[in-house]
Design a protein around this motif. Structure first.
Motif, PDB file in Angstrom:
ATOM      1  N   ASP A 120       0.757  -1.272  -0.006  1.00  0.00           N
ATOM      2  CA  ASP A 120      -0.092  -0.057  -0.135  1.00  0.00           C
ATOM      3  C   ASP A 120       0.953   1.253   0.080  1.00  0.00           C
ATOM      4  N   TYR A 121       0.470   2.369  -0.680  1.00  0.00           N
ATOM      5  CA  TYR A 121       1.111   3.475  -0.899  1.00  0.00           C
ATOM      6  C   TYR A 121       0.513   4.987  -0.593  1.00  0.00           C
ATOM      7  N   LEU A 122       1.335   5.438   0.557  1.00  0.00           N
ATOM      8  CA  LEU A 122       0.851   7.165   0.345  1.00  0.00           C
ATOM      9  C   LEU A 122       1.864   7.906   0.133  1.00  0.00           C
ATOM     10  N   ASP A 123       1.709   9.005  -0.482  1.00  0.00           N
ATOM     11  CA  ASP A 123       2.471   9.896  -0.937  1.00  0.00           C
ATOM     12  C   ASP A 123       2.536  11.116   0.118  1.00  0.00           C
ATOM     13  N   GLY A 124       3.496  11.805   0.258  1.00  0.00           N
ATOM     14  CA  GLY A 124       3.387  13.144   1.157  1.00  0.00           C
ATOM     15  C   GLY A 124       4.507  14.145   0.907  1.00  0.00           C
ATOM     16  N   ALA A 125       4.128  15.277   1.366  1.00  0.00           N
ATOM     17  CA  ALA A 125       5.152  16.333   1.088  1.00  0.00           C
ATOM     18  C   ALA A 125       5.077  17.111   2.439  1.00  0.00           C
ATOM     19  N   ILE A 126       6.473  17.419   2.766  1.00  0.00           N
ATOM     20  CA  ILE A 126       6.536  18.265   4.190  1.00  0.00           C
ATOM     21  C   ILE A 126       6.783  19.607   3.671  1.00  0.00           C
ATOM     22  N   LEU A 127       5.815  20.501   4.299  1.00  0.00           N
ATOM     23  CA  LEU A 127       5.902  21.865   4.162  1.00  0.00           C
ATOM     24  C   LEU A 127       6.675  22.666   4.925  1.00  0.00           C
ATOM     25  N   THR A 128       7.244  22.081   6.107  1.00  0.00           N
ATOM     26  CA  THR A 128       8.022  22.973   7.018  1.00  0.00           C
ATOM     27  C   THR A 128       9.158  22.421   7.611  1.00  0.00           C
ATOM     28  N   PRO A 129      10.122  23.023   8.117  1.00  0.00           N
ATOM     29  CA  PRO A 129      11.489  22.715   8.357  1.00  0.00           C
ATOM     30  C   PRO A 129      11.411  21.372   9.242  1.00  0.00           C
ATOM     31  N   ALA A 130      12.523  20.612   9.327  1.00  0.00           N
ATOM     32  CA  ALA A 130      12.790  19.696  10.249  1.00  0.00           C
ATOM     33  C   ALA A 130      12.663  20.215  11.883  1.00  0.00           C
ATOM     34  N   THR A 135       5.813  18.917  16.171  1.00  0.00           N
ATOM     35  CA  THR A 135       4.913  20.165  16.964  1.00  0.00           C
ATOM     36  C   THR A 135       3.983  20.677  16.100  1.00  0.00           C
ATOM     37  N   PRO A 136       3.131  21.396  16.783  1.00  0.00           N
ATOM     38  CA  PRO A 136       1.971  22.118  16.025  1.00  0.00           C
ATOM     39  C   PRO A 136       2.413  22.749  14.836  1.00  0.00           C
ATOM     40  N   ALA A 137       3.593  23.225  14.601  1.00  0.00           N
ATOM     41  CA  ALA A 137       4.027  24.038  13.609  1.00  0.00           C
ATOM     42  C   ALA A 137       4.507  23.389  12.325  1.00  0.00           C
ATOM     43  N   ALA A 138       4.374  21.833  12.599  1.00  0.00           N
ATOM     44  CA  ALA A 138       4.776  21.241  11.114  1.00  0.00           C
ATOM     45  C   ALA A 138       3.458  21.081  10.297  1.00  0.00           C
ATOM     46  N   THR A 139       3.624  21.114   9.008  1.00  0.00           N
ATOM     47  CA  THR A 139       2.449  20.940   8.224  1.00  0.00           C
ATOM     48  C   THR A 139       3.057  19.818   7.048  1.00  0.00           C
ATOM     49  N   ILE A 140       2.051  18.687   6.883  1.00  0.00           N
ATOM     50  CA  ILE A 140       2.430  17.704   6.133  1.00  0.00           C
ATOM     51  C   ILE A 140       1.237  17.489   5.095  1.00  0.00           C
ATOM     52  N   LEU A 141       1.321  17.444   3.633  1.00  0.00           N
ATOM     53  CA  LEU A 141       0.290  16.973   3.004  1.00  0.00           C
ATOM     54  C   LEU A 141       0.488  15.847   2.603  1.00  0.00           C
ATOM     55  N   PHE A 159       3.705  13.350  13.551  1.00  0.00           N
ATOM     56  CA  PHE A 159       4.647  14.086  12.835  1.00  0.00           C
ATOM     57  C   PHE A 159       4.188  15.498  12.565  1.00  0.00           C
ATOM     58  N   ALA A 160       3.207  15.790  12.484  1.00  0.00           N
ATOM     59  CA  ALA A 160       2.638  17.355  12.245  1.00  0.00           C
ATOM     60  C   ALA A 160       1.492  17.653  12.727  1.00  0.00           C
ATOM     61  N   GLY A 161       1.482  18.901  13.429  1.00  0.00           N
ATOM     62  CA  GLY A 161      -0.019  19.433  13.886  1.00  0.00           C
ATOM     63  C   GLY A 161      -0.810  19.565  13.262  1.00  0.00           C
ATOM     64  N   THR A 162      -0.415  19.856  11.693  1.00  0.00           N
ATOM     65  CA  THR A 162      -1.198  19.941  10.670  1.00  0.00           C
ATOM     66  C   THR A 162      -1.054  19.028   9.708  1.00  0.00           C
ATOM     67  N   GLY A 163      -1.845  17.886   9.421  1.00  0.00           N
ATOM     68  CA  GLY A 163      -1.574  16.866   8.424  1.00  0.00           C
ATOM     69  C   GLY A 163      -3.067  17.056   7.435  1.00  0.00           C
ATOM     70  N   ILE A 164      -2.844  16.971   6.359  1.00  0.00           N
ATOM     71  CA  ILE A 164      -3.896  17.407   5.501  1.00  0.00           C
ATOM     72  C   ILE A 164      -3.996  16.161   4.414  1.00  0.00           C
ATOM     73  N   HIS A 165      -4.974  15.424   4.153  1.00  0.00           N
ATOM     74  CA  HIS A 165      -5.108  14.656   3.092  1.00  0.00           C
ATOM     75  C   HIS A 165      -5.773  15.338   2.169  1.00  0.00           C
ATOM     76  N   LEU A 166      -5.144  15.292   0.957  1.00  0.00           N
ATOM     77  CA  LEU A 166      -5.524  16.300  -0.179  1.00  0.00           C
ATOM     78  C   LEU A 166      -6.619  15.470  -1.249  1.00  0.00           C
ATOM     79  N   GLY A 167      -6.519  14.192  -1.331  1.00  0.00           N
ATOM     80  CA  GLY A 167      -7.528  13.335  -2.066  1.00  0.00           C
ATOM     81  C   GLY A 167      -6.790  12.126  -2.498  1.00  0.00           C
ATOM     82  N   ASP A 168      -7.547  11.252  -3.341  1.00  0.00           N
ATOM     83  CA  ASP A 168      -7.150   9.946  -3.566  1.00  0.00           C
ATOM     84  C   ASP A 168      -6.043  10.073  -5.002  1.00  0.00           C
TER      85      ASP A 168
END
Ligand SMILES: NC(=O)c1ccc[n+]([C@@H]2O[C@H](COP(=O)([O-])OP(=O)(O)OC[C@H]3O[C@@H](n4cnc5c(N)ncnc54)[C@H](OP(=O)(O)O)[C@@H]3O)[C@@H](O)[C@H]2O)c1
Length: 306
Positions: A120-130, A135-141, A159-168
Motif C-alpha cells: 500500500d502506498y501513500l505519498d506526502g510532502a513536508i512543507l515545514t523545516p525539520a 510540533t503543532p508548527a509542522a504541516t504535511i500534505l 509527525f505534524a500538527g497539521t496533516g492534510i489529506h488532499l485526495g485519492d
C-alpha cells in the motif's frame, strides 16, 4: 474487508528509511509518540542518537521493512528511495509512506511500483523545516487512498500538527510541493539577484534589506489577488499592469548589464511579459501572466469567464 473496515493503527511499528535531518526528526517524533521504531540509513553512523532514544538500527533495508507494518521513506529524492528498495521482495500488506521530495509523475510511478509489489502506498510532502516535526508548527500534505491515510492517522498525526489529506490522486501532495518550491526557488533567486544589484550600486546590504522586506510584504495580498482573478478568469489591472512591469524590467536589465550581473533570470521573466503584451494583455494585471503560462491547463481548475 472494505476500506471502511480497516482498523485504526494506534501504535504500529515504524521503519524510517533515510536519516538526514528530516528522517531523524520523523524517527524522533515516532519514538516520542510511543511507536516502536526501526531505522536504516545508507551511510551508517547517523542512527546513534536515535538508538540512544530507543530506536532499533536495522542492518539492511529489508530488515527494517520486514520489522514494521508501516515504512516511512525520507531521502533526498525518489531515485534514492527506488535505489535503496530495489532489491526488496516486500512483504505484501505493508504500507510505504514516501515523504521524500519529488514531482507528481514520480509519485504516481512510485505508487504503481508499490502496487506491483503488493505494498500500500501513500505519498506526502513536508512543507515545514525539520525542527517543526512533532510540533503543532509542522504541516504535511498527504495523497493517496483516504482509508489508508485514516489507518495510519495515529502515526501521521505524531509527525505534524497539521496533516492534510488532499485526495485519492497520489500525485496531489507532490504537485503542491513542486509549485510551492517553484515559488520559493524563484523568490530566493530574486532575492539573490536584487542584493547583487544593490551591492553593485554601493548600497549596504542592511540598508537594502530594510526596504526589500517591504516588497516581500506585498506578496500575501498579491497571492490572494492571483487566486481570485485566476478563479474568475478576469484580470483587471486594479493595482499595476503587465505593460508597466515590462517597462520596469527594462530598467532593471539595463542596470544589471551596466554592472556585468547575469541578467538571464530577468530576461526569462521579460520574455513571459512580452508574450502577454504581444497577445494584447498589456493592460491586464500580473495574474494574467500565470494564466498565459498555464495555457489551457488553467481552464481545468478555474473556468474562464470569457
Ligand atoms: N530538512 C528539511 O527541513 C526538509 C523540509 C521539507 C522537506 N524535506 C525533504 O525531506 C527529504 C529529506 O531531507 P533531509 O533534510 O533529511 O536531507 P537530504 O539531504 O535531502 O537527504 C538526505 C538523506 O537522503 C539519503 N540519500 C541521498 N542519496 C541517496 C541514495 N542514492 N541512496 C540512498 N539514500 C540516499 C541520505 O543518505 P546518506 O546519509 O547515506 O547520504 C540521507 O539519509 C528531502 O526530499 C527534502 O526535500 C526536508
Amino acid at each position: 474487508m472494505t476500506d471502511h473496515d480497516i482498523p485504526i493503527d494506534q501504535r504500529s511499528t515504524v521503519a524510517v528509511l533515510g536519516l538526514g535531518p528530516m528522517g531523524r526528526a520523523l524517527a524522533t517524533a515516532a519514538l516520542a509518540a510511543g511507536h516502536p521504531t526501526v531505522v536504516w540509513n545508507r551511510t551508517p553512523g547517523r542512527a546513534d542518537p536515535l538508538v540512544a532514544r530507543g530506536a532499533v538500527l536495522a542492518p539492511t533495508v529489508g530488515d527494517a521493512v520486514r520489522a514494521a507494518s508501516v515504512t516511512i521513506a525520507c531521502m533526498i529524492d525518489y531515485a534514492a528511495v527506488r535505489a535503496s528498495t530495489s532489491g526488496l521482495t516486500d512483504r505484501p500488506g505493508g504500507t510505504l509512506v514516501n515523504l521524500s521530495s519529488g514531482h507528481a509523475a514520480e509519485a504516481r510511478a512510485m505508487a504503481d511500483l508499490a502496487a506491483r509489489r503488493g505494498v500500500d502506498y501513500l505519498d506526502g510532502a513536508i512543507l515545514t523545516p525539520a525542527p517543526t516535526i512533532g510540533t503543532p508548527a509542522a504541516t504535511i500534505l498527504y495523497s493517496g487512498r483516504h482509508a489508508l491515510y485514516q489507518r495510519h492517522r495515529a502515526l501521521l498525526d505524531a509527525f505534524a500538527g497539521t496533516g492534510i489529506h488532499l485526495g485519492d490522486d497520489v500525485g496531489g501532495a507532490a504537485a503542491y510541493e513542486t509549485a510551492l518550491l517553484d515559488l520559493f526557488a524563484m523568490s530566493v533567486g530574486g532575492l539573490a539577484h536584487a542584493f547583487a544589484l544593490a551591492v553593485a550600486e554601493g548600497i549596504a546590504p542592511a540598508a537594502f534589506a530594510r526596504f526589500a522586506k517591504g516588497i516581500g510584504g506585498l506578496l500575501p495580498d498579491l497571492t490572494d489577488r492571483f487566486a481570485a482573478q485566476l478563479a474568475a478568469g478576469q484580470f483587471p489591472a486594479d493595482v499595476s499592469s503587465v505593460a508597466s512591469a515590462a517597462s520596469a524590467l527594462s530598467h532593471v536589465r539595463a542596470a544589471a548589464a551596466v554592472h556585468g550581473i547575469d541578467a538571464a533570470p530577468l530576461e526569462a521573466v521579460h520574455r513571459i511579459i512580452e508574450r502577454a503584451v504581444a497577445a494584447g494583455h498589456g493592460g491586464d494585471s500580473y495574474a494574467r501572466l500565470a494564466q498565459q503560462l498555464a495555457g489551457a491547463g488553467v481552464d481545468a481548475v478555474a473556468p474562464r469567464a470569457g
